[in-house]
Motif scaffolding. Structure first.
Motif, PDB file in Angstrom:
ATOM      1  N   ASP A 314      -6.494 -21.178 -10.285  1.00 24.52           N
ATOM      2  CA  ASP A 314      -6.196 -22.558  -9.923  1.00 24.52           C
ATOM      3  C   ASP A 314      -7.270 -23.538 -10.366  1.00 24.52           C
ATOM      4  N   PHE A 315      -8.395 -23.038 -10.870  1.00 23.39           N
ATOM      5  CA  PHE A 315      -9.453 -23.939 -11.327  1.00 23.39           C
ATOM      6  C   PHE A 315      -9.027 -24.664 -12.599  1.00 23.39           C
ATOM      7  N   ALA A 316      -9.517 -25.892 -12.711  1.00 24.21           N
ATOM      8  CA  ALA A 316      -9.260 -26.652 -13.935  1.00 24.21           C
ATOM      9  C   ALA A 316     -10.037 -26.022 -15.096  1.00 24.21           C
ATOM     10  N   LYS A 317      -9.571 -26.282 -16.298  1.00 26.34           N
ATOM     11  CA  LYS A 317     -10.275 -25.776 -17.481  1.00 26.34           C
ATOM     12  C   LYS A 317     -11.646 -26.449 -17.567  1.00 26.34           C
ATOM     13  N   VAL A 318     -12.660 -25.652 -17.850  1.00 29.06           N
ATOM     14  CA  VAL A 318     -14.013 -26.180 -18.005  1.00 29.06           C
ATOM     15  C   VAL A 318     -14.330 -26.283 -19.493  1.00 29.06           C
ATOM     16  N   SER A 319     -14.693 -27.479 -19.917  1.00 31.75           N
ATOM     17  CA  SER A 319     -14.996 -27.717 -21.333  1.00 31.75           C
ATOM     18  C   SER A 319     -16.508 -27.828 -21.526  1.00 31.75           C
ATOM     19  N   THR A 320     -16.954 -27.585 -22.743  1.00 34.61           N
ATOM     20  CA  THR A 320     -18.379 -27.747 -23.058  1.00 34.61           C
ATOM     21  C   THR A 320     -18.719 -29.233 -23.125  1.00 34.61           C
ATOM     22  N   LEU A 321     -19.801 -29.612 -22.444  1.00 35.24           N
ATOM     23  CA  LEU A 321     -20.194 -31.017 -22.386  1.00 35.24           C
ATOM     24  C   LEU A 321     -20.703 -31.495 -23.746  1.00 35.24           C
ATOM     25  N   THR A 322     -20.221 -32.668 -24.146  1.00 32.14           N
ATOM     26  CA  THR A 322     -20.652 -33.287 -25.406  1.00 32.14           C
ATOM     27  C   THR A 322     -21.012 -34.748 -25.143  1.00 32.14           C
ATOM     28  N   GLU A 323     -21.572 -35.394 -26.140  1.00 29.98           N
ATOM     29  CA  GLU A 323     -21.890 -36.811 -25.992  1.00 29.98           C
ATOM     30  C   GLU A 323     -20.618 -37.623 -25.798  1.00 29.98           C
ATOM     31  N   ALA A 324     -19.538 -37.178 -26.420  1.00 34.24           N
ATOM     32  CA  ALA A 324     -18.258 -37.898 -26.286  1.00 34.24           C
ATOM     33  C   ALA A 324     -17.746 -37.811 -24.846  1.00 34.24           C
ATOM     34  N   SER A 325     -17.842 -36.617 -24.248  1.00 31.01           N
ATOM     35  CA  SER A 325     -17.373 -36.478 -22.862  1.00 31.01           C
ATOM     36  C   SER A 325     -18.279 -37.235 -21.899  1.00 31.01           C
ATOM     37  N   LEU A 326     -19.563 -37.344 -22.221  1.00 36.75           N
ATOM     38  CA  LEU A 326     -20.477 -38.107 -21.377  1.00 36.75           C
ATOM     39  C   LEU A 326     -20.061 -39.575 -21.304  1.00 36.75           C
ATOM     40  N   LYS A 327     -19.555 -40.095 -22.432  1.00 37.54           N
ATOM     41  CA  LYS A 327     -19.123 -41.500 -22.452  1.00 37.54           C
ATOM     42  C   LYS A 327     -17.945 -41.725 -21.509  1.00 37.54           C
ATOM     43  N   LYS A 328     -17.092 -40.686 -21.329  1.00 37.85           N
ATOM     44  CA  LYS A 328     -15.993 -40.802 -20.372  1.00 37.85           C
ATOM     45  C   LYS A 328     -16.522 -40.695 -18.937  1.00 37.85           C
ATOM     46  N   LEU A 329     -17.409 -39.750 -18.738  1.00 39.50           N
ATOM     47  CA  LEU A 329     -17.905 -39.482 -17.390  1.00 39.50           C
ATOM     48  C   LEU A 329     -18.703 -40.646 -16.827  1.00 39.50           C
ATOM     49  N   VAL A 330     -19.476 -41.340 -17.669  1.00 41.04           N
ATOM     50  CA  VAL A 330     -20.330 -42.413 -17.179  1.00 41.04           C
ATOM     51  C   VAL A 330     -19.507 -43.604 -16.681  1.00 41.04           C
ATOM     52  N   GLU A 331     -18.229 -43.667 -17.047  1.00 35.51           N
ATOM     53  CA  GLU A 331     -17.349 -44.754 -16.589  1.00 35.51           C
ATOM     54  C   GLU A 331     -16.750 -44.478 -15.221  1.00 35.51           C
ATOM     55  N   GLU A 332     -16.869 -43.222 -14.727  1.00 33.37           N
ATOM     56  CA  GLU A 332     -16.288 -42.850 -13.441  1.00 33.37           C
ATOM     57  C   GLU A 332     -17.176 -43.316 -12.292  1.00 33.37           C
ATOM     58  N   ASP A 333     -16.570 -43.491 -11.113  1.00 31.76           N
ATOM     59  CA  ASP A 333     -17.356 -43.906  -9.951  1.00 31.76           C
ATOM     60  C   ASP A 333     -17.592 -42.762  -8.962  1.00 31.76           C
ATOM     61  N   GLN A 334     -16.932 -41.621  -9.197  1.00 36.28           N
ATOM     62  CA  GLN A 334     -17.153 -40.449  -8.344  1.00 36.28           C
ATOM     63  C   GLN A 334     -17.167 -39.201  -9.217  1.00 36.28           C
ATOM     64  N   LEU A 335     -18.249 -38.400  -9.114  1.00 34.22           N
ATOM     65  CA  LEU A 335     -18.381 -37.188  -9.920  1.00 34.22           C
ATOM     66  C   LEU A 335     -19.020 -36.082  -9.093  1.00 34.22           C
ATOM     67  N   ALA A 336     -18.646 -34.856  -9.406  1.00 36.12           N
ATOM     68  CA  ALA A 336     -19.358 -33.694  -8.865  1.00 36.12           C
ATOM     69  C   ALA A 336     -20.435 -33.301  -9.864  1.00 36.12           C
ATOM     70  N   PHE A 337     -21.536 -32.776  -9.337  1.00 38.16           N
ATOM     71  CA  PHE A 337     -22.647 -32.386 -10.204  1.00 38.16           C
ATOM     72  C   PHE A 337     -23.252 -31.110  -9.642  1.00 38.16           C
ATOM     73  N   HIS A 338     -23.563 -30.161 -10.528  1.00 39.18           N
ATOM     74  CA  HIS A 338     -24.158 -28.907 -10.048  1.00 39.18           C
ATOM     75  C   HIS A 338     -25.047 -28.285 -11.117  1.00 39.18           C
ATOM     76  N   ILE A 339     -26.195 -27.739 -10.673  1.00 40.85           N
ATOM     77  CA  ILE A 339     -27.107 -26.995 -11.550  1.00 40.85           C
ATOM     78  C   ILE A 339     -27.253 -25.579 -11.004  1.00 40.85           C
ATOM     79  N   ASP A 340     -27.130 -24.581 -11.873  1.00 41.41           N
ATOM     80  CA  ASP A 340     -27.396 -23.192 -11.506  1.00 41.41           C
ATOM     81  C   ASP A 340     -28.811 -22.806 -11.945  1.00 41.41           C
ATOM     82  N   THR A 341     -29.500 -22.019 -11.112  1.00 41.18           N
ATOM     83  CA  THR A 341     -30.850 -21.570 -11.437  1.00 41.18           C
ATOM     84  C   THR A 341     -30.943 -20.051 -11.322  1.00 41.18           C
TER      85      THR A 341
END
Length: 897
Positions: A314-341
């Protein structure tokens, strides 16, 4: 065809399972209040050892009752006497252990008049006679006497998952005897665990030597008169009846009349429905996830599986982050963010991958951390316009700080919300906490492995999918989690206290506390010299050298050789715990030296070597982590290293603080702490006039309490012992202490402790009334609250068991006090941090130790910092009783106290 028969010693392994995870006892509790540490360890054992074995037949044998209710109890009345009663937290798990055995496809069996050993012994011989291969798993060495070419005993070494395999060859190599001779060995030595004696002064080495020469007990006694005169010969002759009785006690029955046979214990593998139902009942989310992800039981998890739960697909497809996708994401007002260590200590761990996104634009992940140099990604992280949803904001702040970024715009921290909703069932693991909301998420162990097996998969897609699924899970859970928080009326706790505090803590962690390593190393050298001197003195007093750190060798010296009274026995022999040695100290000077040696050795290893090992050589500082979501009262904890537990009761312990210094020349360490905050909270909450008066008039509350408890005049002097007693009563009341507990703390008769408590309640009646009222409220509501409405749920408050219910009632009384004190210091930290920024001070908050805040500051700022901090702390929360702050300053942390 030969079959494989598995026989498990249930009581032995259950006991080991309980203590294998004993350190996590308080954390491993279901929302209903059931402790699960033994259940988790036992389940690990069944999965890691039993499941791969795939036996044809399997049985777990249990003692029907005490071993004293068998023929052995008739033979020796003190058989197994003196053992500590099983802890209530252990006994409550027993019914579920048996249910777990059944769910894993094994059979439970017990029979009155028999111990588990006798059941196993009998079935092992039936299997051997049938030509089958028998495998016995136990934590008790007694069962090694059953070993033959067809019967193998696997003895647990550590916990319940590491075993040592006993075969006839192994026993010969290890002891130089046969399995049958193990019985005669115990006849000679006796068994401290089962509490029966053998021959006086005959230990294992002597017994093995005798058996090698005489082979068995009968032959030994047939030739005992031929031995040269010696004390051992006298003891053998005098204790002949004792030895033969011990042999009977040690001999496992192998021909008991059982009500079952091998045909009744066929193993057909785990029962799908039973495992799922049990894991759900016990809230074993990780175990459930493991079943699903590894298809341990196949795709069908039985009717108990909730069809509405989210599946991996049921998870959405995860795509590799690119500069083009960043331009879409920066226009959003709500985002999830996560770092794995690569580990939970995010100050030292490497970053593996990160992900961000939402359900509208999609989810994107990358292992390329150079993307954080991109303006769009920096905007997402540092902009207040974009509301971020994540798990553990504090960890992300520190990780991003390492990249030169400052995290802003956090709206939802799932870790904090989950903790506020359920302090009992919180384990700080995203996959587990998501499971409480019906969300399936693969665990980190499944993707990366654990410990030495940890390895980041080479396939970028696997890692990106995993971190992307985490981001989606956090994004999707926000509304439901906040809704539950609002239902609990705890929204302000999150937004006004816990979330802003997490950023105060993050800055403190990143800032670190400087350590003078040369000074600390010199302390270590001085301690080594003292430790060496103590060792020599101990050896001289003992008349021999021995391993002071060995419980067995120390017990042999103190109780067998020196003849000191045995105070407590454990499963493995004599107890040499601190409380035991403290009782023995007045009887033998060597014990005082041993206690001093232990204390100094622990101080050296934990607080000198331990601190030196974690100093960051880049800045000469230690960077502790503050656990914000661990305790049920709301108190903060410190780990890696623990700066809250540096000993303060001894001068040697206090000296450790000499090594903590300001990070700049001509700066000072400044400390401010609340004076008797818990008692002030108690006075404010209860409104007791006598206690209120003492605080309002700024009198010594412990001296005032002493006058009332001991019936002294209002102006009568109070001696040190009276004040110490009153102090113990005051704080004992805060922690819901019983007369038994107070008698132990003060080393007085229980009736005297009871009298102190009764007098206390007569003198402070409003406190007694409040305690009755809070217990009644807890019974009605199932929880209690702090002054800031932090809830402590009490699943056992209406339990039928008296001890369980009484413990919950004591918790109901002390949680509002301790929790309110925790609320106050947290609010103070937030306000002090804000005030320092507003005044433009260079001072920095470094560490919190319960009711104390520690800072570093330029010398010229000290007066301004003192005024700012004490004023803010005094006014952090308005109580009926004024708060009081005491402050100190000096060139080191030691001198600032």
């Amino acid at each position: 065809m030969s079959k494989k028969i598995l026989l498990i010693d249930g009581n032995s392994l259950a006991f080991r399972a309980f203590y294998a995870m004993y350190q996590q006892l308080d954390r491993m509790v279901t929302p209903e209040g059931l402790h699960t540490n033994a259940l988790v360890a036992f389940n690990n054992f069944l999965e890691s050892i039993v499941l791969p074995m795939q036996p044809d037949m399997g049985l777990v044998a249990w003692d029907a009752r005490s071993g004293r209710e068998t023929f052995r109890g008739d033979l020796y009345a003190d058989y197994k006497a003196g053992r500590d009663k099983a802890p209530a937290e252990f006994k409550e798990q027993f019914p579920y252990l048996r249910e777990m055995v059944e769910a894993h496809g094994l059979h439970n069996y017990e029979q009155m008049g028999l111990e588990a050993d006798d059941i196993i012994g009998t079935l092992s011989r039936v299997g051997q006679k049938a030509g089958d291969q028998v495998i016995i798993i136990t934590g008790d060495q007694d069962l090694t006497q059953l070993v033959t070419d067809d019967v193998t005993v696997k003895l647990t070494k550590k916990g319940v998952t590491q075993v040592e395999v006993y075969t006839p060859d192994f026993i010969m190599e290890k002891f130089g005897i046969t399995p049958e001779q193990i019985i005669d060995k115990k006849a000679l030595t006796g068994d401290t665990s089962d509490n029966y004696p053998g021959v006086t002064k005959v230990g294992e080495k002597t017994a093995l030597k005798l058996l090698k020469e005489y082979h068995d007990l009968d032959n030994l006694y047939a030739h005992v008169d031929e031995m040269k005169p010696s004390k051992m010969k006298e003891n053998l002759i005098n204790d002949k009846d004792v030895a033969y009785r011990a042999r009977k006690l040690a001999t496992i029955i192998t021909d008991a009349k059982l009500e079952i046979g091998l045909s009744d214990i066929a193993y057909n593998g785990p029962k799908e429905k039973g495992l799922v139902e049990l894991f759900e009942k016990l809230h074993f989310r990780q175990a459930l996830n493991k079943l699903r992800s590894q298809s341990l039981l196949g795709d069908d998890l039985g009717e108990a599986a909730d069809a509405s739960e989210q599946k991996q697909g049921d998870f959405a497809k995860v795509s590799t982050l690119t500069e083009a996708s960043l331009k879409k994401l920066v226009e959003e007002d709500q985002l999830a963010f996560h770092i794995d260590t690569t580990g939970e200590n995010y100050h030292q761990a490497d970053m593996i991958a990160f992900a961000l996104g939402n359900d509208k634009v999609g989810y994107f992940a990358s292992r390329d951390f150079t993307l954080f140099d991109h303006d769009d990604l920096r905007t997402i992280i540092e902009s207040d316009r974009i509301q971020l949803r994540l798990f553990n904001a504090k960890a992300h702040w520190v990780l991003l700080h390492r990249l030169g970024l400052t995290l802003h715009g956090v709206d939802f921290d799932f870790l904090l919300v989950a903790y506020l909703l359920d302090t009992v069932g919180n384990d700080n693991v995203l996959s587990t906490l998501a499971g409480r909301f019906g969300r399936y998420l693969a665990t980190d162990e499944e993707i990366y492995g654990k410990g030495a097996k940890f390895a980041v998969p080479e396939e970028a897609e696997v890692v990106e999918d995993h971190v992307g699924h985490k981001a989606q899970t956090v994004f999707d859970l926000r509304d439901q989690a906040f809704s539950d928080l609002d239902e609990h009326e705890q929204g302000h706790l999150y937004s006004d206290i816990e979330l802003p505090l997490s950023f105060v803590l993050a800055k403190m962690e990143a800032r670190g506390f400087k350590v003078n390593q040369d000074r600390l190393a010199k302390m270590g050298q001085e301690m080594d010299e003292k430790i060496a001197s103590l060792k020599e003195e101990i050896f001289q007093m003992a008349g021999e050298e021995f391993n002071i750190n060995s419980t067995k060798q120390l017990g042999t010296l103190l109780f067998d050789k020196m003849g000191l009274p045995v105070i407590k026995k454990t499963k493995t022999g004599y107890s040499t715990a601190v409380e035991v040695l403290e009782k023995l100290a007045p009887q033998a000077p060597i014990v005082e030296h041993i206690l001093a040696y232990r204390q100094l050795a622990k101080l050296k290893s934990t607080y000198v070597d331990g601190l030196l090992a974690v100093v960051d050589q880049a800045d000469q500082k230690v960077h502790t982590r503050f656990l914000q979501t661990l305790t049920q009262t709301g108190r903060l904890s410190s780990v890696d290293p623990n700066l809250q537990n540096i000993p303060m009761r001894t001068e040697e312990g206090r000296k450790i603080r000499h090594a903590f210094v300001p990070s700049k020349p001509d700066w000072l360490i400044f400390g401010a702490d609340y004076s008797q905050i818990e008692l002030r909270v108690l006075a404010s909450i209860t409104g007791d006039p006598a206690m209120e008066h003492a605080f309002v008039e700024d009198e010594d509350i412990h001296a005032e309490t002493a006058r009332k408890v001991f019936g002294l005049a209002d102006d009568a002097p109070v001696d040190a012992d009276q004040r110490r007693t009153a102090k113990a009563v005051n704080f004992g009341i805060v922690y819901g202490i019983s007369d038994f507990g107070l008698s132990k703390n003060l080393n007085i008769a229980r009736k005297d402790a009871k009298s102190f408590i009764e007098t206390y309640f007569q003198e402070f009646p409003k406190i007694h009334q409040w305690m009755d009222a809070i217990k009644e409220k807890a019974h009605k509501d199932g929880f209690v609250e702090t002054i800031e409405h932090r809830r402590r749920y009490l699943p056992d408050i209406n339990a039928k068991n008296f001890n369980t219910r009484s413990f919950a009632e004591r918790t109901a009384m002390n949680s509002p006090i301790q929790g309110s004190a925790a609320d106050i210091i947290k609010i103070a930290m937030i306000k002090v941090d804000r005030a320092i920024q507003e005044k433009g001070l260079q001072a920095r908050m470094l560490v919190q130790v319960h009711d104390e805040l520690v800072f570093e500051c330029p010398t010229e700022e000290l007066d301004q910092l003192r005024e700012t901090v004490t004023t803010v702390m005094d006014q952090a929360v308005k109580l009926a009783i004024p708060l009081k702050v005491e402050s100190h300053a000096g060139p080191t942390w030691y001198e600032a106290k």
